[in-house]
Design a protein around this motif. Structure first.
Motif, PDB file in Angstrom:
ATOM      1  N   GLY A  10       0.814  -1.211   0.000  1.00  0.00           N
ATOM      2  CA  GLY A  10       0.000   0.000   0.000  1.00  0.00           C
ATOM      3  C   GLY A  10       0.847   1.260   0.000  1.00  0.00           C
ATOM      4  O   GLY A  10       0.556   2.222  -0.713  1.00  0.00           O
ATOM      5  N   ASP A  14       0.927   4.139  -2.926  1.00  0.00           N
ATOM      6  CA  ASP A  14       0.695   5.555  -2.615  1.00  0.00           C
ATOM      7  C   ASP A  14       1.838   6.418  -3.143  1.00  0.00           C
ATOM      8  O   ASP A  14       1.615   7.522  -3.674  1.00  0.00           O
ATOM      9  CB  ASP A  14       0.546   5.735  -1.099  1.00  0.00           C
ATOM     10  N   THR A  25      -4.292   1.639  -7.111  1.00  0.00           N
ATOM     11  CA  THR A  25      -5.032   1.130  -5.955  1.00  0.00           C
ATOM     12  C   THR A  25      -6.329   0.447  -6.358  1.00  0.00           C
ATOM     13  O   THR A  25      -6.895  -0.311  -5.577  1.00  0.00           O
ATOM     14  CB  THR A  25      -5.339   2.284  -4.981  1.00  0.00           C
TER      15      THR A  25
END
Length: 633
Positions: A10, A14, A25
């Motif tokens: 994650g 990002d 995502t």
């Protein structure tokens, strides 16, 4: 995936979104994780955190990562049956209502290296003609991969990439330039390539045809729904959507309805008169017996709420729908088996007899409340209709068998009967019975929702498998390129060996090549003629152990000097030896170091030349001791 891995991935996504504007995502986590881990293995990084550090210091690594994540596996006319349907059925029905000169707008979303966009251009040029194509048609081709778009803009392909294009189309729409072919320049101006992120960017509007094949399967369910809403907005009132073979949209029926579910053609669900879009060019709609009805029948059978099995005239199972698999366990594996051999015929009493009676008398039969034990703890009840179909030319009939699930009604009937008995004995228990019925209804609703969830999971699994297939195809292409390069290098090595053997064989001086351990590595034909030993007998043997008439001990210092890196001595070594004919000969022997580039001596080259009594070299022909003659005795 562990919690640490999920958090690391994650953070990596990002960072990519913030620094490069790529939002991954919305992609499926499992597929995305596989692709990122593959790139991590290639660069020797073990964790997502370490790879994030590498991206922060190595800007070029972004390009390699995007090329790994964005699998650009495409080709001309992939799934040929679907493209034939597009050419022969869908396009004519889309173009028929248009007035002369009215523009035609097509969007190829996720076009990769452009083969799909140029394939659409070919079909449209065939449908309206090159002149009308240049005036009316605009094909918008988009992707998020700039490298793939750069390749697509060149419009140049190899013969291997054009194999799926028919020969007549290759000659008509491509111009040969050496070993590659380029799409026609006058038609190329009607294709517009640009970057478009389906998740973030606005869609192209007023479309007649939207082609997005094998792209949605990489996205998770929420992102798919978002993209499909944009597709719905982009399509014109009579537009069509063409998807890949792993994308069915069964859970998006409020947005799109199937036109041909098998080949993945859809239309907008909010059409006032959906049938009018797909009328014939002369104003007729598809009538009974048409190919459209055949497809409609197949799709109706597939999604029918009744479990249905079709047995052909040879008593072989021809079709079975999804409900038959879910309720009766008759899956696609049973297609092609004799109906009477199915486990179903053994477990439902009287079904085989009903089937035989219908085939014999050609009249429909009903079998009510047939009991089917699906498992040790679950029993289902069906009303079964066995109906004959039209006979074939030989008079034999096929049979359709419909299973109407009456388990729920049978259960409710029993509960109602119990309720009536309770009413007769005690009116006070009526409320309790009603509550039980409501509970039963809630359980049935829960079961329906669970089945819908299972269907979504199965669709996701199909998309995962298709993604994995494309990854394997990409890896196979890489291995094929490596194999071609190895084959080319092997050919070059064979040519070099042949050249070396030719040079060694043409020398009129005996040549022996040894390594640092004095093991013979090469032995030319003149050495064979001088000492009577062939190359097969000497290569791999120690030079000083060879049984020849040469005082090999005198050669040791000379060869050791060459192995030490010194050049040949000013004067060659003169030795007396006995040749293969037993004659005494004078030899001039010299040794030179054998060195490779950027390395020290790896061996030595020993040259042995026969000389006469005056010290002159004698270049005799093979097999003689002098100028081609034997000396007198």
């Amino acid at each position: 995936m562990s919690e640490d891995d999920d958090a690391g991935l994650g953070a990596l996504l990002d960072f990519i979104k913030e620094s490069r504007g790529f939002d991954f995502t919305g992609y499926k986590r499992s597929s995305l994780q596989r692709r990122v881990e593959r790139r991590m293995q290639e660069v020797g990084v073990a964790t997502f955190g370490e790879y994030l550090d590498r991206l922060q210091v190595d800007q070029d690594e972004f390009t390699q990562l995007f090329n790994t994540i964005l699998i650009n596996v495409t080709g001309f006319f992939r799934d040929p049956e679907a493209w034939r349907e597009l050419q022969n059925e869908i396009l004519p029905k889309l173009l028929a209502p248009k007035t002369r000169g009215e523009p035609i707008r097509v969007w190829s979303a996720g076009c990769a290296s452009g083969e799909e966009a140029y394939g659409l251009a070919i079909l449209l040029a065939e449908a309206v003609g090159p002149e009308e194509f240049r005036r009316r048609v605009k094909v918008y081709a988009t992707d998020v991969d700039e490298d793939a778009l750069a390749t697509a803009r060149q419009a140049t392909y190899t013969d291997k990439e054009l194999q799926a294009v028919p020969e007549e189309w290759r000659e008509r729409y491509f111009e040969r330039h050496g070993s590659r072919a380029t799409f026609r320049g006058d038609l190329r101006h009607s294709l517009i390539f640009g970057r478009n992120d389906l998740v973030q960017d606005a869609p192209i509007g007023r479309l007649d045809l939207l082609v997005c094949r094998n792209t949605l399967m990489y996205l998770n369910a929420e992102t798919q729904a978002q993209v499909l809403r944009r597709f719905h907005f982009a399509l014109g009132p009579t537009g069509a959507l063409f998807l890949g073979k792993a994308e069915m949209l069964l859970s998006h029926s409020r947005l799109f309805l199937p036109v041909d579910l098998k080949r993945r053609f859809f239309r907008k669900a909010d059409q006032a008169d959906p049938a009018s879009r797909f009328a014939h060019a002369d104003g007729r709609r598809d009538g009974p017996g048409s190919a459209g009805d055949d497809r409609l029948e197949d799709e109706t059978l597939l999604v029918s709420p009744l479990a249905t099995i079709v047995v052909n005239a040879d008593e072989v199972v021809e079709k079975a729908n999804q409900r038959a698999e879910a309720q009766l366990g008759v899956s696609t594996r049973e297609i092609g088996r004799r109906f009477t051999d199915l486990d179903l015929c053994q477990r439902i009493t009287g079904l085989r007899a009903s089937f035989e009676d219908v085939r014999r008398h050609r009249t429909s039969l009903w079998q009510h409340d047939a009991e089917f034990s699906r498992s040790a703890t679950e029993t289902l009840y069906f009303d079964i209709q066995v109906a004959p179909l039209e006979p074939d030319e030989s008079g034999r009939v096929a049979v359709a068998i419909f299973f109407s699930d009456v388990t729920r009604y049978r259960r409710m009937t029993g509960e109602l009967q119990a309720a009536h008995r309770q009413v007769e004995t005690a009116y006070e228990e009526l409320q309790s019975t009603v509550e039980e019925l409501e509970t039963t209804n809630e359980e049935l609703q829960s079961t329906v929702e669970e089945l819908e969830t299972t269907n979504e999971e199965l669709q996701s699994t199909v998309e995962e498998l298709e993604t994995t297939n494309e990854e394997l195809q990409s890896t196979n292409d890489e291995l094929q390129s490596m194999n071609d390069e190895l084959r080319q290098r092997g050919t070059q090595l064979d040519e070099a060996n042949d050249f070396l053997e030719s040079v060694m064989g043409s020398l009129r001086t005996a040549v022996v090549v040894v390594d640092t351990e004095l093991i013979v590595r090469a032995w030319n034909g003149r050495a064979d003629d001088l000492w009577g030993l062939r190359s097969e007998e000497t290569v791999g043997q120690h030079l000083l152990n060879l049984d020849i008439g040469l005082p090999t001990e005198r050669l040791r210092p000379l060869v050791r000097q060459a192995l030490g890196g010194d050049g040949p001595p000013e004067q060659p070594l003169r030795v007396e030896a006995i040749n293969r004919r037993g004659r005494h000969v004078q030899l001039s022997v010299s040794a030179s170091p054998l060195t490779l580039r950027h390395r020290g001596p790896t061996g030595a080259i020993v040259l042995m030349d026969q000389v006469d009594g005056h010290g002159n070299g004698r270049a005799g022909t093979p097999g003689s001791d002098t100028d081609g003659r034997e000396p007198p005795p």
